[in-house]
Design a protein around this motif. Structure first.
Motif, PDB file in Angstrom:
ATOM      1  N   TYR A  54      24.938  30.247   5.197  1.00  0.00           N
ATOM      2  CA  TYR A  54      26.619  31.489   4.853  1.00  0.00           C
ATOM      3  C   TYR A  54      25.726  32.241   5.304  1.00  0.00           C
ATOM      4  CZ  TYR A  54      25.835  34.590   1.072  1.00  0.00           C
ATOM      5  OH  TYR A  54      26.654  35.879   0.299  1.00  0.00           O
ATOM      6  N   GLN A  55      24.558  32.884   6.137  1.00  0.00           N
ATOM      7  CA  GLN A  55      25.286  34.118   7.016  1.00  0.00           C
ATOM      8  C   GLN A  55      25.528  34.127   8.324  1.00  0.00           C
ATOM      9  OE1 GLN A  55      23.080  37.102   5.414  1.00  0.00           O
ATOM     10  NE2 GLN A  55      22.847  35.336   3.959  1.00  0.00           N
ATOM     11  N   TYR A  58      30.145  28.576   8.495  1.00  0.00           N
ATOM     12  CA  TYR A  58      29.568  27.099   9.095  1.00  0.00           C
ATOM     13  C   TYR A  58      30.647  26.047  10.051  1.00  0.00           C
ATOM     14  CZ  TYR A  58      34.761  26.260   7.087  1.00  0.00           C
ATOM     15  OH  TYR A  58      36.086  26.099   7.023  1.00  0.00           O
ATOM     16  N   SER A 201      23.131  37.177  -3.284  1.00  0.00           N
ATOM     17  CA  SER A 201      22.509  36.971  -1.981  1.00  0.00           C
ATOM     18  C   SER A 201      21.206  35.789  -2.128  1.00  0.00           C
ATOM     19  CB  SER A 201      21.793  38.109  -0.707  1.00  0.00           C
ATOM     20  OG  SER A 201      21.307  38.870  -1.459  1.00  0.00           O
ATOM     21  N   LEU A 296      34.547  29.831   1.421  1.00  0.00           N
ATOM     22  CA  LEU A 296      33.383  29.904   2.313  1.00  0.00           C
ATOM     23  C   LEU A 296      33.998  30.609   3.374  1.00  0.00           C
ATOM     24  CD1 LEU A 296      32.671  26.217   1.682  1.00  0.00           C
ATOM     25  CD2 LEU A 296      31.365  27.910   0.882  1.00  0.00           C
ATOM     26  N   TYR A 358      26.260  24.950   2.277  1.00  0.00           N
ATOM     27  CA  TYR A 358      26.638  25.643   1.976  1.00  0.00           C
ATOM     28  C   TYR A 358      28.109  24.863   1.431  1.00  0.00           C
ATOM     29  CZ  TYR A 358      29.478  29.498   3.410  1.00  0.00           C
ATOM     30  OH  TYR A 358      29.868  30.812   3.488  1.00  0.00           O
ATOM     31  N   GLY A 362      28.009  27.321  -1.984  1.00  0.00           N
ATOM     32  CA  GLY A 362      28.584  28.660  -1.046  1.00  0.00           C
ATOM     33  C   GLY A 362      27.701  29.542  -1.177  1.00  0.00           C
ATOM     34  N   PHE A 363      28.570  30.358  -1.459  1.00  0.00           N
ATOM     35  CA  PHE A 363      27.778  31.878  -1.937  1.00  0.00           C
ATOM     36  C   PHE A 363      27.064  32.120  -2.471  1.00  0.00           C
ATOM     37  CE2 PHE A 363      32.168  32.746  -4.053  1.00  0.00           C
ATOM     38  CZ  PHE A 363      31.883  32.699  -5.078  1.00  0.00           C
TER      39      PHE A 363
END
Length: 589
Positions: A54-55, A58, A201, A296, A358, A362-363
């Motif tokens: 996520y950071q 992908y 987050s 994403l 991820y 997702g977020f």
């Protein structure tokens, strides 16, 4: 991979062992060696990989993972090559011209000396031979920081997983929610019938969960939400729960007796991984419509350094390659193959758990992906129990190097809490007269092709003293040199046991305090430790030691490659530290 002079010995009794039985014993030994290597490189880091992707995004994350994995394999081989060079220097002297130390014409006493040095030499000894006393200091400091970091993460992990087992208390009242917009970083929403304008987050388990029947708008009281208040104890109490177990296991003196415990930890980790991936796949297939996969990111350069630190720290065994390779007596020729297989498996585990997690969440993905799963599910509870058991059994193994380094720093002769130095011990620290350099290698003179001369030991007084001490030790059959034991330096019997126990308890309490402080920052803390210490152990020190130990015998391409590794580690580590610290400060302020 080229043969760097590995010598293996088989005991005399093996010659009388039936062939079939000896072959079976060899397979069992090889399986055990592979299991030890695999255990050193796999931990609970895969649980934070979805947050890592996520950071980074992908695509960028996958490329980074493959690059770091490949560089880590190469640097592990560099470390082993540096060990071979260090053994050659110790046994034959710096000016010995041949790189081979497995000449069958060597007499038995030389072979035994080589074997003894190979069994006992440490990463720190290699650093001393390469750049002097600071080489050993750099190794020990970074091993200490990385191992302490793993132990802190264990407190954080166990605390969060115990908290997830507590139910939430539903309260249908709007008086709890202020009549102001809510920062989404502190509120987790049920996304079934709710739209969210910005991602979370990190969601703490101590944060209220709000379920609404319409979109999130302001003022909040108009939504008449149901507020789910966690019933879990405070963060401090959650981290205190495993403290009695960790305090007890920290008192273990002989860590070699924990071999069966390590096997149990391996089984729990692998079982947990398989179940977690299965649950993520089930969510991805069955509940795919709930998640916003279209949002994403393929590349996320802004927070990419967070992923770099996490993935560098995820390869936990880089700092202990030397003792692992040393323990593979009889199978050292298989070390490269075992290393390749291990790194491929670990890379696949990190990539599969990270990318699938991820893609699935997702977020909304949490720093520990287990917090995205349905805690009411039996399988999720089983995974939590398995991983807690694995962490409890692994904690003493990870803390042990820190204990050894600390006890050596304060309890050995001449240290602050150690006995005074004896006269002969004080004299051994004096500078060696270059005219006496010949005595460093007097047992190997007939096998050297260039004689040592005055001033030939040009790598510093500390290295001269190490060579002198090791050669003196290996001249005497049955005498073991504490300097060769690396971190396992024997503590004098005059040091009271209660003093050593207090130091061990204090180390456990330090990891406890840091676990409470960074309770909601599992992934960020993991990334920070990777940037501070793992980059040194994995990239900087192998490149630096290789440059120094083989100075004058390397091609320009190899020199450029080693310099690249050093710069890569420095730049990656510094950028990651800056980004992670900035994100953590912003989050908490």
């Amino acid at each position: 991979m080229a043969d760097y002079g590995t010598i293996s010995y088989r005991s005399e009794s093996d010659n009388f062992m039936p062939t079939r039985r000896r072959r079976g014993f060899g397979y069992a030994k090889a399986a055990n060696d592979f299991a030890n290597l695999f255990k050193a490189f796999i931990g609970s880091g895969y649980l934070s990989m979805p947050f890592g992707f996520y950071q980074s995004g992908y695509v960028l994350g996958t490329v980074c993972l493959l690059c770091v994995s490949g560089l880590a394999v190469h640097c592990c081989q560099l470390i082993v090559k540096c060990k071979r060079e260090a053994v050659r220097m110790i046994v034959f002297g710096i000016d010995y011209e041949s790189d081979a130390i497995n000449d069958p014409s060597f007499p038995d006493e030389i072979k035994e000396k080589i074997n003894r040095v190979e069994r006992n030499i440490s990463y720190g000894n290699i650093g001393t031979l390469a750049i002097g006393r600071w080489g050993s200091h750099l190794v020990n400091i970074n091993v200490f920081v990385s191992q302490i970091g793993f132990c802190v993460n264990y407190f954080i992990f166990i605390g969060n997983q115990i908290a997830s087992l507590f139910p939430f208390d539903a309260k249908n009242t709007s008086s709890i929610i202020p009549s102001t917009p809510i920062d989404n970083s502190y509120v987790y929403l049920d996304v079934t019938n709710t739209t969210m304008t910005s991602p979370t987050s990190n969601t703490s388990l101590t944060t209220p969960i709000v379920t609404t029947t319409g979109p999130l708008t302001s003022p909040m009281p108009s939504l008449n939400p149901i507020v789910y208040v966690p019933t879990a104890p405070s963060e401090a109490l959650l981290c205190l729960m495993p403290l009695p177990i960790f305090l007890t296991t920290s008192l273990i003196r002989d860590i070699r007796g924990m071999g069966p415990v390590s096997i149990v930890a391996n089984i729990c980790l692998i079982s947990g991984f398989l179940i977690v991936v299965g649950l993520i796949l089930n969510d991805l297939i069955v509940l795919k419509g709930i998640f916003h996969s279209s949002g994403l990111l393929m590349f996320n350069w802004a927070t990419f350094p967070v992923f770099f630190g996490m993935v560098t720290n995820a390869f936990e065994g880089i700092g202990v390659v030397i003792p692992i390779e040393t323990s593979m007596a009889g199978n050292r020729h298989r070390f490269p193959a075992f290393l390749y297989v291990t790194m491929v498996i670990v890379t696949c585990i990190l990539a599969s758990s990270g990318i699938l997690g991820y893609l699935d969440y997702g977020f909304h993905v949490e720093q520990i992906v287990l917090q995205n799963l349905d805690v009411d599910s039996f399988l999720v509870k089983l995974v939590i129990v398995l991983l807690i058991v694995a962490v409890v059994f692994t904690y003493p193994l990870q803390l042990f190097p820190c204990i050894e380094i600390t006890e050596r720093a304060i309890f050995t002769p001449g240290r602050i809490f150690g006995p005074p130095l004896l006269p002969d011990e004080s004299d051994s620290r004096k500078e060696i007269d270059p005219e006496d350099a010949e005595s460093l290698v007097d047992s190997s003179n007939s096998y050297r092709k260039g004689a040592l001369h005055s001033g030939s030991l040009r790598r510093g007084d500390e290295r001269d003293q190490l060579l002198h001490s090791i050669n003196e030790c290996t001249e005497n059959e049955g005498v073991e040199n504490p300097m060769l034991a690396g971190m396992a330096v024997p503590i004098p019997a005059s040091v009271a046991t209660w003093k050593r126990n207090i130091v061990r308890a204090l180390l456990v309490c330090v990891t406890l305090g840091a676990g409470i402080l960074f309770f909601d920052d599992f992934a960020y803390f993991n990334s920070f430790i990777g940037a501070v210490s793992s980059t040194f152990l994995a990239f900087i020190l192998p490149g630096l030691f290789h440059l120094q130990l083989l100075k004058g015998r390397l091609s320009y391409f190899v020199i450029a490659k080693d310099i690249f590794l050093i710069v890569f580690g420095f730049v990656g580590g510094i950028v990651t530290i800056v980004v992670v610290v900035d994100l953590m400060v912003d989050k908490h302020t």
